[in-house]
Motif scaffolding. Structure first.
Motif, short mmCIF file in Angstrom:
data_model
loop_
_atom_site.label_atom_id
_atom_site.label_comp_id
_atom_site.label_asym_id
_atom_site.label_seq_id
_atom_site.Cartn_x
_atom_site.Cartn_y
_atom_site.Cartn_z
N GLU A 36 0.52 -1.08 -0.19
CA GLU A 36 -0.14 0.05 -0.14
C GLU A 36 0.91 1.20 -0.05
N ARG A 37 2.02 1.07 0.48
CA ARG A 37 2.92 2.21 0.52
C ARG A 37 4.34 1.73 0.80
N PRO A 38 5.54 2.47 0.20
CA PRO A 38 6.70 1.73 0.25
C PRO A 38 7.04 1.67 1.76
N LEU A 39 7.92 0.50 2.03
CA LEU A 39 8.37 0.45 3.42
C LEU A 39 10.00 0.72 3.32
N PHE A 40 10.49 1.03 2.26
CA PHE A 40 11.97 1.20 2.23
C PHE A 40 12.21 2.86 1.99
N GLN A 41 13.22 3.43 2.68
CA GLN A 41 13.55 4.67 2.23
C GLN A 41 14.53 4.45 1.08
N GLU A 42 14.62 5.70 0.21
CA GLU A 42 15.68 5.37 -1.15
C GLU A 42 16.98 5.30 -0.57
N ALA A 43 17.37 5.67 0.37
CA ALA A 43 18.78 5.35 0.72
C ALA A 43 18.97 4.37 1.50
N SER A 44 17.76 3.18 1.49
CA SER A 44 17.88 2.18 2.46
C SER A 44 18.86 1.10 1.78
N ALA A 45 19.51 0.31 2.28
CA ALA A 45 20.49 -0.86 1.84
C ALA A 45 19.68 -2.09 1.75
N LEU A 46 18.46 -2.11 2.15
CA LEU A 46 17.72 -3.42 2.13
C LEU A 46 17.01 -3.61 0.90
N THR A 47 16.83 -4.60 0.10
CA THR A 47 16.18 -4.94 -1.00
C THR A 47 14.92 -5.92 -0.63
N LYS A 48 15.19 -6.71 0.26
CA LYS A 48 14.03 -7.72 0.46
C LYS A 48 14.17 -8.39 1.90
N LEU A 49 12.92 -8.67 2.25
CA LEU A 49 13.06 -9.15 3.75
C LEU A 49 12.28 -10.59 3.37
N HIS A 50 12.65 -11.84 4.06
CA HIS A 50 12.13 -12.94 4.05
C HIS A 50 11.61 -13.40 5.42
N VAL A 51 10.56 -13.54 5.89
CA VAL A 51 10.14 -14.00 6.92
C VAL A 51 9.58 -15.52 6.96
N SER A 52 10.17 -16.39 7.98
CA SER A 52 9.57 -17.67 8.02
C SER A 52 7.93 -17.87 8.39
N GLY A 53 7.27 -18.83 7.86
CA GLY A 53 5.81 -19.20 8.07
C GLY A 53 5.72 -18.88 9.88
N ALA A 54 6.63 -19.43 10.48
CA ALA A 54 6.67 -19.47 12.03
C ALA A 54 6.85 -18.26 12.62
N PHE A 55 7.44 -17.16 11.67
CA PHE A 55 7.92 -15.77 12.31
C PHE A 55 8.92 -16.04 13.21
N ASP A 56 9.87 -16.94 13.21
CA ASP A 56 10.83 -17.11 14.26
C ASP A 56 12.29 -16.69 13.24
N VAL A 57 12.34 -16.81 12.28
CA VAL A 57 13.52 -16.34 11.48
C VAL A 57 13.08 -15.19 10.32
N MET A 58 14.16 -14.30 10.43
CA MET A 58 14.11 -13.07 9.12
C MET A 58 15.32 -13.22 8.71
N VAL A 59 15.30 -13.29 6.95
CA VAL A 59 16.32 -12.87 6.32
C VAL A 59 16.21 -11.58 5.62
N ALA A 60 17.33 -10.66 5.76
CA ALA A 60 17.47 -9.52 4.96
C ALA A 60 18.27 -9.53 4.12
N GLU A 61 18.04 -9.23 2.81
CA GLU A 61 18.96 -8.88 1.58
C GLU A 61 19.24 -7.53 1.48
N THR A 62 20.57 -7.51 1.10
CA THR A 62 21.06 -6.05 0.95
C THR A 62 20.97 -5.66 -0.44
N THR A 63 21.46 -4.31 -0.90
CA THR A 63 21.47 -3.96 -2.22
C THR A 63 22.67 -4.43 -2.81
#
Length: 405
Positions: A36-63
């Motif tokens: 619905e709206r951008p979650l990342f600022q333009e200068a952010s180094a993040l490009t993707k967030l992956h979250v497990s179905g159990a919400f016990d692990v998150m993997v962030a990918e950088t630019t």
């Protein structure tokens, strides 16, 4: 895979490039929804967030193509150490680990081997290398954008979301426990774990920090998951920010202590008399913290006054973090011609908290001497080292010892 009709969401992905949220089921099917709206600022180094179905692990990918894995707290527990040892690295030791990965020519062979072993032990879930707000602050001050990113990436990847609770909050919890014991009320004594995955632990309300508040009406598990995800992604994004953090406003803590040390050097008193003076100085330093805690627990002014005059020094001596801080405080003020610097406050606060609760601490020489002396006086089992290879040897030795009944 379960029977037909029992498929579950196993992965949630927030994709910056496509501006979509992707839900992946256990049968491999996907559902995509636009953000619905951008979650990342333009200068952010993040490009993707992956979250497990159990919400016990998150993997962030950088630019830059790097991946950062964070453990997340769940309703089952925010401190799932599962027998892992806690090893706290001072900032200069994190730099050593980062150099072993990105500038190996700058560190010794022993340090490279030790850093590789620590990273392996983190990957095998045998140790935890927690990050602290002190690490975040010091990393953000680095001048070189490339080196700052490398150091931040190293701390994030190897801490895996584990953090040390704000030392100010830990101190206040310890003071609270002392006041509760003094008042005879032990029923409400519930200290939070110092090393944790819990959201909003790096900074406390004592610094004026206000954490993320999830929308009202969410079930507790969903509220925790959303808060944890928001906190983790914000921490990673902040640490990887391309803009250098300024030095900030320097307080008068160092100058205040320098004046007291200089005065104490000129006093014709023996060591015990000087210790009493230092205790009085320390009580004046933490007095406002103790007053706020007493007010929050609705302790009467008369009870608090009695505690300050008759019990405070003895109680502080027995508190893990504040007691160790006191020992280091004494050692520094008793050393003649001590020079106080602004970063001494940061070192003493964070390292005394870490050494009070971690299994091992690795830091530079002068703080190692002060901490070791204080730990001996307090009869603590925490081991403090100067070098990475020393802590690796100590970890291996700990595991080689037969378990005690």
């Amino acid at each position: 895979m379960g029977a037909k009709g029992t498929e579950q969401i196993v992965l949630l992905t927030i994709d910056r490039e496509t501006e979509t949220v992707v839900f992946t089921r256990s049968d491999g099917k996907e559902a995509r929804f636009p953000l619905e709206r951008p979650l990342f600022q333009e200068a952010s180094a993040l490009t993707k967030l992956h979250v497990s179905g159990a919400f016990d692990v998150m993997v962030a990918e950088t630019t830059y193509g790097d991946a950062i894995s964070f453990e997340l707290p769940t309703a089952a527990g925010a401190e799932p150490l599962q027998d892992r040892l806690v090893v706290y690295l001072d900032q200069n030791k994190w730099s050593e680990v980062a150099n072993s990965l990105y500038a190996p020519e700058k560190v010794s062979t022993d340090s490279r081997s030790a850093a590789a072993r620590l990273i392996q032990l983190v990957r095998e879930r045998r140790i935890v290398l927690p990050a602290s707000a002190g690490h975040y602050a010091e990393t953000g001050k680095r001048f070189s954008t490339e080196k700052r990113y490398q150091l931040a990436l190293t701390i994030l990847q190897q801490s895996r979301g584990w953090q040390m609770r704000d030392p100010l909050e830990v101190r206040q919890q310890e003071i609270l426990s002392a006041l509760l014991r003094h008042s005879g009320d032990l029923s409400s004594e519930r200290a939070s774990a110092v090393f944790t995955l819990a959201p909003d632990s790096l900074y406390s309300a004592a610094r004026g920090y206000q954490g993320y508040v999830p929308p009202a009406g969410l079930p507790p598990e969903q509220a925790l998951a959303l808060t944890a995800l928001t906190n983790a992604s914000a921490s990673i994004d902040t640490m990887l920010d391309a803009e250098r953090v300024g030095p900030g406003v320097e307080g008068n803590w160092a100058a205040h202590n320098q004046r007291f040390s200089d005065w104490l050097d000129g006093e014709p008193r023996d060591t015990q008399q000087k210790r009493k003076s230092i205790d009085a100085f320390l009580l004046s330093d933490i007095g406002r913290e103790a007053t706020r805690v007493a007010h929050a627990m609705q302790m009467s002014p008369a009870q608090f006054d009695t505690w300050i005059r008759q019990n405070a020094t003895k109680d502080i001596t027995s508190l893990p973090s504040l007691g160790l801080f006191r020992e280091v405080f004494h050692t520094r003020h008793l050393n003649r011609a001590t020079t106080w610097r602004i970063n001494d406050c940061t070192d003493m606060m964070y390292l005394s908290c870490a050494a009070a609760y971690a299994d091992f601490v690795v830091c530079e020489r002068h703080m190692r001497q002060h901490l070791s002396h204080g730990l001996r006086r307090m009869k603590s089992g925490t081991q403090v080292f100067r070098h990475l290879h020393e802590v690796v040897d100590a970890i291996e030795k700990r595991w080689a010892q037969p378990e005690r009944p």
